[in-house]
Design a protein around this motif. Structure first.
Motif, PDB file in Angstrom:
ATOM      1  N   ILE A 180       1.387  -1.296  -0.276  1.00 16.45           N
ATOM      2  CA  ILE A 180      -0.089  -0.245   0.065  1.00 16.45           C
ATOM      3  C   ILE A 180       1.077   1.388  -0.326  1.00 16.45           C
ATOM      4  O   ILE A 180       0.763   2.763  -0.313  1.00 16.45           O
ATOM      5  N   CYS A 212      -7.967  -0.007   2.842  1.00 11.25           N
ATOM      6  CA  CYS A 212      -7.497   0.226   1.021  1.00 11.25           C
ATOM      7  C   CYS A 212      -8.552  -1.043   0.411  1.00 11.25           C
ATOM      8  O   CYS A 212      -8.799  -0.528  -0.099  1.00 11.25           O
ATOM      9  N   THR A 268      -8.455   0.405  -3.740  1.00 10.49           N
ATOM     10  CA  THR A 268      -7.586   0.999  -3.825  1.00 10.49           C
ATOM     11  C   THR A 268      -6.025   0.784  -3.315  1.00 10.49           C
ATOM     12  O   THR A 268      -6.641   0.017  -1.725  1.00 10.49           O
ATOM     13  N   THR A 292      -3.210   1.732  -3.109  1.00  5.87           N
ATOM     14  CA  THR A 292      -2.242   2.870  -2.094  1.00  5.87           C
ATOM     15  C   THR A 292      -3.099   3.950  -1.635  1.00  5.87           C
ATOM     16  O   THR A 292      -3.531   4.399  -2.094  1.00  5.87           O
ATOM     17  N   ILE A 293      -2.139   4.070  -0.983  1.00  7.02           N
ATOM     18  CA  ILE A 293      -2.680   4.686   1.036  1.00  7.02           C
ATOM     19  C   ILE A 293      -2.704   6.087   0.125  1.00  7.02           C
ATOM     20  O   ILE A 293      -1.485   6.409  -0.699  1.00  7.02           O
ATOM     21  N   ASP A 294      -3.948   6.973   0.358  1.00  5.29           N
ATOM     22  CA  ASP A 294      -3.956   8.657   0.750  1.00  5.29           C
ATOM     23  C   ASP A 294      -4.021   9.152   1.839  1.00  5.29           C
ATOM     24  O   ASP A 294      -3.964   8.485   2.595  1.00  5.29           O
ATOM     25  N   VAL A 316      -7.136   7.987   3.562  1.00  2.32           N
ATOM     26  CA  VAL A 316      -6.938   6.564   3.993  1.00  2.32           C
ATOM     27  C   VAL A 316      -6.633   6.849   5.515  1.00  2.32           C
ATOM     28  O   VAL A 316      -6.857   5.786   6.397  1.00  2.32           O
TER      29      VAL A 316
END
Length: 254
Positions: free
Chosen positions: A194, A229, A234, A236-238, A241
């Motif tokens: 992630i 996630c 998703t 990838t962490i953003d 998140v």
């Protein structure tokens, strides 16, 4: 394969300098049947690194024919308790309650006189001077053949180094520290999928808010964030998140 904290799946072992040096130090102690100390703040990866290397020794053949034994004691144990628990760890049997400390020590000398061993004492900061002296006496005895590794958290080296007879015999010492903030993005990006495409600024922010340079806190955060996630579909962490993870973990940290 090493077992990660909380059973975190898809996590990789972070190749920190201290993790890599742990293998070298343990090998040096075994080769020389010497005394060593690994210490540092809680959550910095000491136990994981030591446990991983003990598994490596148990699985290895060739030049690593050594029996490993790990144990920890409650705060300020007596010499009798240390001797009795060490006998139990080495034999699998509880010593008779009627046996004195001196008889147990003589028994231990016999047990430790043949097969080369590595004895690991975890939470070593809990030991008092008498117990440290007992372990030193066993290690120094002309008939015993074992390496001795003390592992401990905050205050461990301060406790052990107060004993001159032990300090002068320490062959290897490795202090663990919190992750350097400048190195966090590169290290953490390789820790879990992630984080692979995450922004440096976001990873630095997570460390400042929750990770605090400790691997255990990063493992807790990652376990939570990876679940979020998956829910958000998703990879990838953003920032969203991360914000939701902070909320589940009690807010913005302390």
């Amino acid at each position: 394969m090493p077992t990660h904290f909380l059973g975190l799946t898809d996590a990789a072992v972070l190749p920190t300098t201290t993790y890599q040096l742990t293998a070298r130090i343990i090998d040096d102690l075994v080769a020389n049947l010497a005394t060593g100390v690994i210490h540092g703040p809680a959550g910095t990866g000491k136990t994981f690194a030591v446990t991983d290397n003990l598994e490596r020794l148990r699985a290895a053949g060739g030049g690593h024919q050594v029996v490993t034994c790990s144990l920890a004691f409650p705060s300020k144990p007596t010499m009798l308790r240390v001797a009795a628990e060490l006998v139990h760890a080495l034999t699998g049997s509880e010593p008779a309650a009627s046996r004195s400390r001196f008889r147990l020590i003589n028994h231990l000398i016999g047990l430790l006189a043949s097969t080369p061993r590595l004895i690991v004492i975890d939470e070593a900061q809990r030991l008092n001077g008498e117990c440290i002296e007992l372990l030193r006496h066993l290690h120094d005895h002309q008939d015993t053949r074992f390496a001795l590794l003390y592992v401990g958290g905050d205050g461990c080296w301060e406790v052990l180094s107060r004993e001159p007879m032990l300090r002068s015999r320490v062959f290897r010492r490795l202090p663990f520290k919190r992750l350097d903030r400048a190195q966090v993005p590169a290290l953490i990006r390789s820790y879990h999928p992630i984080y692979a495409a995450a922004d440096d600024a976001l990873l630095a922010d997570i460390d400042a808010v929750y990770g605090k340079g400790t691997l255990r806190d990063w493992a807790v955060f990652t376990h939570t964030a990876a679940g979020l996630c998956r829910e958000a579909r998703t990879a990838t962490i953003d920032a969203d998140v991360a914000g939701n993870a902070y909320a589940l973990l009690g807010g913005l940290g302390s």
